[in-house]
Write an enzyme that holds these catalytic residues in place. Structure first.
Site, PDB file in Angstrom:
ATOM      1  CB  CYS A   1      -0.790  -0.303   1.034  1.00  0.00           C
ATOM      2  SG  CYS A   1      -2.098   1.771   1.278  1.00  0.00           S
ATOM      3  CB  CYS A   2       4.437   2.477   2.281  1.00  0.00           C
ATOM      4  SG  CYS A   2       2.814   2.555   4.028  1.00  0.00           S
TER       5      CYS A   2
ATOM      6  CB  CYS B   1      -1.100   4.311   9.168  1.00  0.00           C
ATOM      7  SG  CYS B   1      -1.716   3.001   7.780  1.00  0.00           S
TER       8      CYS B   1
ATOM      9  CB  CYS C   1       6.309   4.097   4.202  1.00  0.00           C
ATOM     10  SG  CYS C   1       7.590   5.685   4.242  1.00  0.00           S
TER      11      CYS C   1
ATOM     12  CB  CYS D   1      -1.877   7.333   6.089  1.00  0.00           C
ATOM     13  SG  CYS D   1      -1.398   7.604   4.536  1.00  0.00           S
TER      14      CYS D   1
END
Length: 249
Positions: free
Chosen positions: A124-125, A210, A235, A207
């Site tokens: 995702c990162c 997170c 990340c 984010c």
């Protein structure tokens, strides 16, 4: 009063250390602007990056300033983006994820799959941060970050300058040896804008899904990816594949 975010501005030792480190950081930024054009600050809107934004503005340096909008940032981070424009007359260059990559990730794994494993979180990162960063750095000779050695176990021994092999350019960390207390002393002394979440006990802000607030005594990065072990909390923007060099000042 928070002991770190509201430091004693009458502390002579703190002010002396801050003056010395501010002068060194400003000198490094001037040399970057002169010797590594085009260069840019990768602005995550952290307290540290706001110190660097302020220094670059005060020195009137030809250094770009960009931010990555992952699509899942807290509202307070967008508010700070807007405040940078009004306070400094600076419009950040904002990079966004490629919609195809985000759509494919969500379609295959789910909207919040990053909670399920380190691998899915890093994927995702990568889609939301790493790939946009690569586009932001294209054509640059150097990039600047607000990373500090004290922030986490993954950043111990952080140099002020290193060659970033992953992205093929110089990487500078002008605040590498700063303490969190010194960062906040600079912010308070100079009226630097900062993310309102810091006043709600958020130390490191990324984010929204997170990031959480931390409690007294917790590590400064404890609120980032709090469900993971400390040694996985990066990340992918800052990979340890760089060769340290002597700082260019």
């Amino acid at each position: 009063m928070h002991p770190i975010r509201d430091p004693d501005l009458g502390d002579a030792a703190l002010l002396a250390a801050l003056a010395q480190k501010t002068a060194a950081a400003a000198a490094l930024l001037r040399s970057i602007a002169a010797d590594y054009r085009p260069a840019a600050l990768a602005n995550s809107l952290s307290a540290e990056d706001m110190v660097l934004t302020d220094l670059i503005a005060r020195e009137k340096l030809d250094i770009g300033n960009f931010s990555l909008d992952t699509g899942r940032l807290p509202p307070e981070t967008y508010d700070l983006m807007a405040e940078i424009r009004t306070h400094y007359g600076l419009a950040l260059t904002v990079y966004y994820p490629r919609h195809e990559a985000v759509e494919a990730y969500v379609r295959e794994h789910g909207i919040n799959a990053f909670y399920e494993s380190v691998e899915l979180r890093k994927a995702c990162c990568h889609a939301r941060k790493v790939e946009p960063l690569q586009r932001a750095l294209a054509g640059k000779k150097a990039w600047i970050t607000g990373m500090r050695a004290q922030q986490s176990a993954t950043r111990q021994g952080l140099p002020a300058q290193a060659y970033d092999e992953a992205n093929g350019l110089e990487k500078f960390n002008p605040l590498a040896d700063w303490t969190e207390r010194e960062v906040w002393a600079y912010i308070r002394l100079n009226g630097v804008p900062y993310n309102a979440l810091h006043d709600r006990h958020y130390a490191s802000i990324g984010c929204a899904p997170c990031t959480r607030a931390i409690t007294v005594g917790e590590d400064v990065r404890a609120g980032r990816w709090w469900w993971e072990d400390a040694d996985t909390k990066e990340c992918g923007l800052h990979v340890k594949k760089s060769t340290p060099l002597k700082a260019h000042v």
